[in-house]
Design a protein around this motif. Structure first.
Motif, PDB file in Angstrom:
ATOM      1  N   ARG A 127     -10.172  -8.040  -4.389  1.00  0.00           N
ATOM      2  CA  ARG A 127      -9.898  -7.009  -5.390  1.00  0.00           C
ATOM      3  C   ARG A 127     -11.098  -6.077  -5.545  1.00  0.00           C
ATOM      4  O   ARG A 127     -10.929  -4.855  -5.687  1.00  0.00           O
ATOM      5  N   ALA A 128     -12.296  -6.629  -5.491  1.00  0.00           N
ATOM      6  CA  ALA A 128     -13.495  -5.801  -5.611  1.00  0.00           C
ATOM      7  C   ALA A 128     -13.630  -4.872  -4.404  1.00  0.00           C
ATOM      8  O   ALA A 128     -13.988  -3.697  -4.550  1.00  0.00           O
ATOM      9  N   VAL A 129     -13.345  -5.384  -3.202  1.00  0.00           N
ATOM     10  CA  VAL A 129     -13.411  -4.565  -1.993  1.00  0.00           C
ATOM     11  C   VAL A 129     -12.378  -3.445  -2.054  1.00  0.00           C
ATOM     12  O   VAL A 129     -12.674  -2.280  -1.764  1.00  0.00           O
ATOM     13  N   ILE A 130     -11.167  -3.778  -2.448  1.00  0.00           N
ATOM     14  CA  ILE A 130     -10.104  -2.772  -2.563  1.00  0.00           C
ATOM     15  C   ILE A 130     -10.481  -1.734  -3.615  1.00  0.00           C
ATOM     16  O   ILE A 130     -10.290  -0.525  -3.422  1.00  0.00           O
ATOM     17  N   GLY A 131     -11.035  -2.200  -4.732  1.00  0.00           N
ATOM     18  CA  GLY A 131     -11.443  -1.273  -5.778  1.00  0.00           C
ATOM     19  C   GLY A 131     -12.490  -0.286  -5.302  1.00  0.00           C
ATOM     20  O   GLY A 131     -12.449   0.894  -5.662  1.00  0.00           O
ATOM     21  N   LYS A 132     -13.406  -0.752  -4.453  1.00  0.00           N
ATOM     22  CA  LYS A 132     -14.439   0.137  -3.916  1.00  0.00           C
ATOM     23  C   LYS A 132     -13.822   1.222  -3.039  1.00  0.00           C
ATOM     24  O   LYS A 132     -14.157   2.404  -3.152  1.00  0.00           O
ATOM     25  N   VAL A 133     -12.904   0.824  -2.156  1.00  0.00           N
ATOM     26  CA  VAL A 133     -12.262   1.795  -1.271  1.00  0.00           C
ATOM     27  C   VAL A 133     -11.431   2.788  -2.076  1.00  0.00           C
ATOM     28  O   VAL A 133     -11.458   3.994  -1.828  1.00  0.00           O
ATOM     29  N   VAL A 134     -10.679   2.285  -3.040  1.00  0.00           N
ATOM     30  CA  VAL A 134      -9.856   3.151  -3.880  1.00  0.00           C
ATOM     31  C   VAL A 134     -10.726   4.164  -4.617  1.00  0.00           C
ATOM     32  O   VAL A 134     -10.393   5.356  -4.696  1.00  0.00           O
ATOM     33  N   ALA A 135     -11.857   3.714  -5.159  1.00  0.00           N
ATOM     34  CA  ALA A 135     -12.750   4.625  -5.886  1.00  0.00           C
ATOM     35  C   ALA A 135     -13.272   5.726  -4.969  1.00  0.00           C
ATOM     36  O   ALA A 135     -13.340   6.902  -5.358  1.00  0.00           O
ATOM     37  N   GLU A 136     -13.629   5.356  -3.739  1.00  0.00           N
ATOM     38  CA  GLU A 136     -14.127   6.352  -2.785  1.00  0.00           C
ATOM     39  C   GLU A 136     -13.042   7.360  -2.425  1.00  0.00           C
ATOM     40  O   GLU A 136     -13.289   8.568  -2.326  1.00  0.00           O
ATOM     41  N   PRO A 259      -4.619   2.011  -9.785  1.00  0.00           N
ATOM     42  CA  PRO A 259      -4.252   2.030  -8.365  1.00  0.00           C
ATOM     43  C   PRO A 259      -4.474   0.693  -7.674  1.00  0.00           C
ATOM     44  O   PRO A 259      -3.722   0.344  -6.758  1.00  0.00           O
ATOM     45  N   VAL A 260      -5.487  -0.065  -8.075  1.00  0.00           N
ATOM     46  CA  VAL A 260      -5.727  -1.377  -7.450  1.00  0.00           C
ATOM     47  C   VAL A 260      -4.576  -2.310  -7.764  1.00  0.00           C
ATOM     48  O   VAL A 260      -4.102  -3.052  -6.899  1.00  0.00           O
ATOM     49  N   GLU A 261      -4.097  -2.271  -9.006  1.00  0.00           N
ATOM     50  CA  GLU A 261      -2.956  -3.103  -9.382  1.00  0.00           C
ATOM     51  C   GLU A 261      -1.715  -2.689  -8.602  1.00  0.00           C
ATOM     52  O   GLU A 261      -0.907  -3.541  -8.205  1.00  0.00           O
ATOM     53  N   VAL A 262      -1.566  -1.392  -8.369  1.00  0.00           N
ATOM     54  CA  VAL A 262      -0.440  -0.913  -7.563  1.00  0.00           C
ATOM     55  C   VAL A 262      -0.488  -1.521  -6.172  1.00  0.00           C
ATOM     56  O   VAL A 262       0.517  -2.035  -5.658  1.00  0.00           O
ATOM     57  N   LEU A 263      -1.658  -1.489  -5.547  1.00  0.00           N
ATOM     58  CA  LEU A 263      -1.781  -2.027  -4.195  1.00  0.00           C
ATOM     59  C   LEU A 263      -1.524  -3.523  -4.164  1.00  0.00           C
ATOM     60  O   LEU A 263      -0.945  -4.042  -3.199  1.00  0.00           O
ATOM     61  N   PHE A 264      -1.931  -4.236  -5.211  1.00  0.00           N
ATOM     62  CA  PHE A 264      -1.654  -5.674  -5.256  1.00  0.00           C
ATOM     63  C   PHE A 264      -0.183  -5.959  -5.544  1.00  0.00           C
ATOM     64  O   PHE A 264       0.269  -7.085  -5.393  1.00  0.00           O
ATOM     65  N   GLY A 265       0.557  -4.927  -5.947  1.00  0.00           N
ATOM     66  CA  GLY A 265       1.994  -5.106  -6.159  1.00  0.00           C
ATOM     67  C   GLY A 265       2.831  -4.804  -4.932  1.00  0.00           C
ATOM     68  O   GLY A 265       4.055  -4.966  -4.936  1.00  0.00           O
ATOM     69  N   ILE A 266       2.173  -4.380  -3.852  1.00  0.00           N
ATOM     70  CA  ILE A 266       2.876  -4.023  -2.621  1.00  0.00           C
ATOM     71  C   ILE A 266       3.081  -5.263  -1.763  1.00  0.00           C
ATOM     72  O   ILE A 266       2.218  -6.131  -1.691  1.00  0.00           O
ATOM     73  N   GLN A 267       4.221  -5.353  -1.113  1.00  0.00           N
ATOM     74  CA  GLN A 267       4.527  -6.455  -0.204  1.00  0.00           C
ATOM     75  C   GLN A 267       4.651  -5.898   1.208  1.00  0.00           C
ATOM     76  O   GLN A 267       5.732  -5.489   1.633  1.00  0.00           O
ATOM     77  N   LEU A 268       3.531  -5.835   1.933  1.00  0.00           N
ATOM     78  CA  LEU A 268       3.579  -5.282   3.279  1.00  0.00           C
ATOM     79  C   LEU A 268       4.296  -6.224   4.230  1.00  0.00           C
ATOM     80  O   LEU A 268       4.106  -7.440   4.189  1.00  0.00           O
ATOM     81  N   GLY A 269       5.105  -5.638   5.121  1.00  0.00           N
ATOM     82  CA  GLY A 269       5.830  -6.433   6.101  1.00  0.00           C
ATOM     83  C   GLY A 269       7.301  -6.524   5.748  1.00  0.00           C
ATOM     84  O   GLY A 269       7.779  -5.921   4.799  1.00  0.00           O
ATOM     85  N   GLY A 270       8.026  -7.272   6.553  1.00  0.00           N
ATOM     86  CA  GLY A 270       9.451  -7.441   6.284  1.00  0.00           C
ATOM     87  C   GLY A 270      10.296  -6.371   6.929  1.00  0.00           C
ATOM     88  O   GLY A 270       9.812  -5.543   7.702  1.00  0.00           O
ATOM     89  N   GLY A 271      11.582  -6.373   6.595  1.00  0.00           N
ATOM     90  CA  GLY A 271      12.517  -5.425   7.184  1.00  0.00           C
ATOM     91  C   GLY A 271      12.492  -4.087   6.470  1.00  0.00           C
ATOM     92  O   GLY A 271      11.583  -3.783   5.697  1.00  0.00           O
ATOM     93  N   THR A 272      13.517  -3.277   6.744  1.00  0.00           N
ATOM     94  CA  THR A 272      13.564  -1.928   6.174  1.00  0.00           C
ATOM     95  C   THR A 272      14.995  -1.568   5.813  1.00  0.00           C
ATOM     96  O   THR A 272      15.879  -1.616   6.666  1.00  0.00           O
ATOM     97  N   ASP A 273      15.214  -1.206   4.565  1.00  0.00           N
ATOM     98  CA  ASP A 273      16.517  -0.708   4.122  1.00  0.00           C
ATOM     99  C   ASP A 273      16.276   0.587   3.350  1.00  0.00           C
ATOM    100  O   ASP A 273      16.157   0.603   2.128  1.00  0.00           O
ATOM    101  N   ILE A 274      16.182   1.684   4.114  1.00  0.00           N
ATOM    102  CA  ILE A 274      15.877   2.980   3.497  1.00  0.00           C
ATOM    103  C   ILE A 274      17.017   3.424   2.604  1.00  0.00           C
ATOM    104  O   ILE A 274      16.802   3.986   1.526  1.00  0.00           O
ATOM    105  N   ASP A 275      18.250   3.187   3.037  1.00  0.00           N
ATOM    106  CA  ASP A 275      19.411   3.628   2.261  1.00  0.00           C
ATOM    107  C   ASP A 275      19.409   3.011   0.865  1.00  0.00           C
ATOM    108  O   ASP A 275      19.682   3.692  -0.128  1.00  0.00           O
TER     109      ASP A 275
END
Length: 388
Positions: A127-136, A259-275
């Motif tokens: 979380r600290a690493v992500i926060g640093k990148v987000v701040a930059e 924004p850090v909390e937003v990124l921790f709420g993301i689930q990368l991977g899986g399938g795709t259902d755009i519709d």
């Protein structure tokens, strides 16, 4: 050091020639060992000279050496090679290792994808690493984005008492050229020229819905899109929503203040259902004539492609300003489904990729409802052509 000695030094470092290593300084030998550990042929590992090994402290020391000898962009390339060549991704689960990594958008995406298997002690470091990148990134992108999309400015009216952010600098300088101070090589303005701000009610605000594909191939785009959503949500001149999806849909609008909390709420991977995601966004749009739907996806649809095209067609007829970004990355070079992208382009929807630096101006163009095809063409951005 003579030119010949410097040339020999460079060849020794590049080729890892053992016979010439006695001529190297201690720092050069450490640099050589650090590169050999990653790019050697494997024989050095057996001799005990190199190898990243399997322990976090050893890898941390190796990363420290790499960071000492090379600039950040080179470090990021070497790290990426290490993850791929040496299977170091599991090392991201070690806080000792994570604390030494040169952080960038790609690393943030890796951390987000691994957070479900991280030990608790590592999660705080991540979380600290992500926060640093987000701040930059926020520092780099926030002002440009705010300036570009400040829709509450009525640019048809002028004022001589503008706020600092609303000063029209070209006209101000032109109006004060007679006050040029040669000794200081600058203009001292006696009269400011700016844009008159007018109040807008909530019901008058433009709606922006960022609908972001969080499948694994879109990882960097998700990071940038989340940061832009957070920036726009902080502006009182647009109503911003962030919706992320794979085969499920997650509405992260309520978390945009962090924004850090937003990124921790993301689930990368899986399938795709755009519709399915567009169906959800359709239900969230309150005023179609004031709505802008930015779909960020590579258009590899795992759901119903025909239904998706029909749904996007209906939204455009309703007056929604629909734009498809195939990628939002530093390279701006997407990998995408050409067939479905062409079908969407046939609806008159602009379909292209852009970089984070281009996004603020793109968003401003969208909010003004100007010709997005012309905007992209003026910047040599390749637009997807319709299949008709």
């Amino acid at each position: 050091m003579s030119e010949a000695d410097e040339r020999n030094r460079r060849w020794t470092l590049a080729l890892g020639v053992e016979d010439g290593e006695e001529a190297l300084s201690d720092g050069d030998r450490r640099m050589s060992a650090a590169l050999t550990a990653l790019y050697g042929d494997g024989e050095d590992d057996k001799k005990g000279r190199g190898g990243l090994g399997g322990s976090a402290p050893r890898v941390a020391k190796w990363l420290g050496d790499i960071r000492e000898f090379f600039p950040a962009p080179v470090v990021q390339v070497v790290q990426k090679d290490a993850f791929e060549r040496k299977g170091l991704r599991q090392m991201l689960l070690e806080p000792e290792f994570l604390a030494t990594v040169e952080a960038d958008v790609n690393l943030v995406a890796d951390l987000v994808s691994l957070r479900g298997v991280m030990p608790e002690k590592t999660r705080e470091t991540a979380r600290a690493v992500i926060g640093k990148v987000v701040a930059e990134l926020m520092e780099r992108l926030e002002r440009r984005t705010a300036d570009a999309i400040r829709g509450a400015l009525d640019r048809s009216k002028r004022t001589s008492r503008p706020r600092f952010a609303d000063i029209d600098w070209p006209r101000t300088i032109h109006a004060n050229l007679r006050h040029y101070q040669a000794a200081h090589r600058t203009v001292v303005p006696e009269r400011l020229v700016g844009f008159r701000r007018h109040q807008r009610r909530i019901v008058d605000l433009d709606e922006v819905v960022l609908c972001v594909d969080q499948s694994g191939s879109m990882a960097s785009s998700v990071v940038y899109a989340s940061i832009f959503a957070a920036v726009m949500a902080s502006l009182p001149v647009v109503a911003t929503k962030l919706v992320c999806f794979d085969t499920a849909v997650v509405d992260l609008t309520d978390d945009l203040a962090d924004p850090v909390e937003v990124l921790f709420g993301i689930q990368l991977g899986g399938g795709t259902d755009i519709d399915r995601a567009i169906a959800y966004c359709e239900g969230r749009i309150e005023r179609p004539s004031k709505a802008h739907l930015i779909l960020i996806s590579d258009m590899y649809e795992g759901g119903n492609a025909n239904s998706l095209v029909d749904r996007l067609a209906r939204l455009t007829v309703m007056g929604v300003n629909v734009i498809v970004l195939l990628a939002l990355t530093d390279s701006g070079r997407p990998s995408y489904d050409p067939q479905l992208s062409a079908r969407v382009a046939a609806l008159g929807v602009p379909v292209f990729a852009c970089t984070p630096d281009q996004f603020p101006d793109m968003m401003a163009t969208a909010l003004r409802r100007e010709d997005m095809h012309a905007w992209a063409a003026d910047r040599d951005i390749k637009l997807i052509r319709s299949d008709g």
